[in-house]
Design an enzyme around this catalytic site. Structure first.
Site, PDB file in Angstrom:
ATOM      1  N   ARG A  74       0.841  -1.188   0.000  1.00  0.00           N
ATOM      2  CA  ARG A  74       0.000   0.000   0.000  1.00  0.00           C
ATOM      3  C   ARG A  74       0.882   1.246   0.000  1.00  0.00           C
ATOM      4  O   ARG A  74       1.984   1.231   0.555  1.00  0.00           O
ATOM      5  CB  ARG A  74      -0.922   0.020   1.217  1.00  0.00           C
ATOM      6  CG  ARG A  74      -1.969  -1.087   1.254  1.00  0.00           C
ATOM      7  CD  ARG A  74      -2.858  -0.917   2.465  1.00  0.00           C
ATOM      8  NE  ARG A  74      -3.959  -1.871   2.484  1.00  0.00           N
ATOM      9  CZ  ARG A  74      -3.908  -3.049   3.093  1.00  0.00           C
ATOM     10  NH1 ARG A  74      -2.808  -3.416   3.739  1.00  0.00           N
ATOM     11  NH2 ARG A  74      -4.948  -3.865   3.074  1.00  0.00           N
ATOM     12  N   LYS A 108      -1.786   0.171   8.063  1.00  0.00           N
ATOM     13  CA  LYS A 108      -3.002  -0.647   8.039  1.00  0.00           C
ATOM     14  C   LYS A 108      -2.719  -2.116   8.374  1.00  0.00           C
ATOM     15  O   LYS A 108      -3.207  -3.026   7.712  1.00  0.00           O
ATOM     16  CB  LYS A 108      -3.708  -0.541   6.687  1.00  0.00           C
ATOM     17  CG  LYS A 108      -4.320   0.822   6.435  1.00  0.00           C
ATOM     18  CD  LYS A 108      -5.180   0.818   5.175  1.00  0.00           C
ATOM     19  CE  LYS A 108      -5.864   2.149   4.973  1.00  0.00           C
ATOM     20  NZ  LYS A 108      -6.713   2.173   3.759  1.00  0.00           N
ATOM     21  N   HIS A 177      -3.376   1.773  -6.283  1.00  0.00           N
ATOM     22  CA  HIS A 177      -3.985   0.545  -5.778  1.00  0.00           C
ATOM     23  C   HIS A 177      -4.165  -0.477  -6.899  1.00  0.00           C
ATOM     24  O   HIS A 177      -4.222  -1.685  -6.635  1.00  0.00           O
ATOM     25  CB  HIS A 177      -5.325   0.853  -5.112  1.00  0.00           C
ATOM     26  CG  HIS A 177      -5.581   0.012  -3.896  1.00  0.00           C
ATOM     27  ND1 HIS A 177      -4.802   0.050  -2.755  1.00  0.00           N
ATOM     28  CD2 HIS A 177      -6.540  -0.924  -3.637  1.00  0.00           C
ATOM     29  CE1 HIS A 177      -5.259  -0.803  -1.856  1.00  0.00           C
ATOM     30  NE2 HIS A 177      -6.304  -1.408  -2.372  1.00  0.00           N
ATOM     31  N   ARG A 180      -1.320  -2.781  -6.905  1.00  0.00           N
ATOM     32  CA  ARG A 180      -1.491  -3.823  -5.885  1.00  0.00           C
ATOM     33  C   ARG A 180      -2.392  -4.939  -6.403  1.00  0.00           C
ATOM     34  O   ARG A 180      -2.077  -6.127  -6.278  1.00  0.00           O
ATOM     35  CB  ARG A 180      -2.076  -3.195  -4.624  1.00  0.00           C
ATOM     36  CG  ARG A 180      -2.384  -4.157  -3.476  1.00  0.00           C
ATOM     37  CD  ARG A 180      -2.890  -3.351  -2.281  1.00  0.00           C
ATOM     38  NE  ARG A 180      -3.401  -4.171  -1.203  1.00  0.00           N
ATOM     39  CZ  ARG A 180      -2.648  -4.698  -0.232  1.00  0.00           C
ATOM     40  NH1 ARG A 180      -1.348  -4.519  -0.237  1.00  0.00           N
ATOM     41  NH2 ARG A 180      -3.189  -5.414   0.743  1.00  0.00           N
ATOM     42  N   HIS A 203      -2.538  -9.186   4.427  1.00  0.00           N
ATOM     43  CA  HIS A 203      -3.902  -9.407   4.877  1.00  0.00           C
ATOM     44  C   HIS A 203      -3.879 -10.226   6.162  1.00  0.00           C
ATOM     45  O   HIS A 203      -3.045 -11.124   6.320  1.00  0.00           O
ATOM     46  CB  HIS A 203      -4.721 -10.146   3.816  1.00  0.00           C
ATOM     47  CG  HIS A 203      -5.125  -9.291   2.665  1.00  0.00           C
ATOM     48  ND1 HIS A 203      -5.526  -9.805   1.443  1.00  0.00           N
ATOM     49  CD2 HIS A 203      -5.199  -7.942   2.536  1.00  0.00           C
ATOM     50  CE1 HIS A 203      -5.821  -8.811   0.627  1.00  0.00           C
ATOM     51  NE2 HIS A 203      -5.631  -7.677   1.265  1.00  0.00           N
ATOM     52  N   TYR A 213     -10.228 -11.429  -4.581  1.00  0.00           N
ATOM     53  CA  TYR A 213      -9.734 -11.898  -5.874  1.00  0.00           C
ATOM     54  C   TYR A 213     -10.464 -13.158  -6.330  1.00  0.00           C
ATOM     55  O   TYR A 213      -9.860 -14.188  -6.609  1.00  0.00           O
ATOM     56  CB  TYR A 213      -8.229 -12.127  -5.790  1.00  0.00           C
ATOM     57  CG  TYR A 213      -7.499 -10.847  -5.472  1.00  0.00           C
ATOM     58  CD1 TYR A 213      -7.302  -9.872  -6.437  1.00  0.00           C
ATOM     59  CD2 TYR A 213      -7.051 -10.588  -4.179  1.00  0.00           C
ATOM     60  CE1 TYR A 213      -6.668  -8.682  -6.129  1.00  0.00           C
ATOM     61  CE2 TYR A 213      -6.418  -9.398  -3.866  1.00  0.00           C
ATOM     62  CZ  TYR A 213      -6.235  -8.455  -4.848  1.00  0.00           C
ATOM     63  OH  TYR A 213      -5.619  -7.264  -4.550  1.00  0.00           O
TER      64      TYR A 213
END
Length: 238
Positions: A74, A108, A177, A180, A203, A213
């Site tokens: 990110r 994050k 993004h 990513r 994650h 995804y």
């Protein structure tokens, strides 16, 4: 005796079914939730990624875009990087959540994560350090070098201005993004386990990765079956 049909009196209101149970009070009901189809993340083609990475004229901007494209990091995680986080000799980068980032960068994630990088990305970092960073005294990897206070960590606004320049130069309508999403999609299409992809994307759960995804098409499914040996790759002809 036949049935006698009577006309209901207008003075007697009709009572709803089970009126004696509810005593005339409204019955609470749950609203019906309609499932909204998830939109597939937008991705770039391989040619578009190459064009985006080649567009910046500055080593700092090339390194930032290459870092995001290769790791799926990110932008907030990149802006919070310190030099101690990028370990060139071991070809890895540590993403560390910090509450004291003066540029407001947010990682994050709750705990530090370590991800591998390629030798090519290490060279991009070295080029940036030698060609542009020089004697700047800062712990941050990405800093102001030509505008604002030199040595101050880059802000989100400065990165967005850089992206606007790259868009104008390439004609490609992209966001950071999307780099990513493109990275994650290509990993999955290449057969990388979803658990590994989840760790690379930092994650907290592979379930999150799977939910994002799930947009791979039938060709992706067919390729996965062939890689697993479930299907024979030879074409059967009559």
């Amino acid at each position: 005796m036949g049935w006698v049909r009577g006309r209901p009196s207008a003075r007697v209101p009709k009572k709803p079914f089970l009126h004696h149970v509810t005593k005339g009070q409204p019955i609470p009901t749950r609203p019906i939730k309609l499932r909204v189809p998830t939109r597939a993340p937008r991705t770039l083609t391989a040619a578009e990624v190459v064009a985006v990475l080649a567009a910046p004229g500055r080593a700092r901007d090339r390194f930032l875009l290459a870092l995001l494209a290769e790791t799926g990091m990110r932008v907030g995680q990149a802006l919070g990087l310190r030099h101690a986080d990028f370990v060139s000799r071991n070809k890895l980068v540590r993403i560390v959540p910090r509450a004291d980032n003066v540029n407001g960068a947010r990682a994050k994630l709750r705990s530090p994560a370590t991800i591998p990088v390629t030798a090519g990305l290490v060279r991009c970092y070295s080029d940036y350090m030698h060609a542009e960073y020089g004697d700047v005294d800062s712990d941050y990897v990405f800093v102001n070098l030509w505008a604002g206070r030199v040595g101050a960590p880059m802000t989100y606004a400065a990165v967005h201005e850089m992206v606007s320049r790259v868009r104008a130069r390439t004609g490609i309508d992209f966001t950071l993004h999307m780099l990513r999403h493109t990275h994650a999609t290509e990993l999955i299409r290449s057969g990388v386990a979803i658990e590994v992809v989840a760790r690379l994307l930092t994650h907290s759960s592979s379930t999150t990765t799977s939910q994002i995804y799930v947009h791979l098409d039938v060709d992706d499914v067919r390729a996965a079956l062939q890689r697993a040996g479930v299907w024979d790759e030879t074409v059967v002809t009559s």
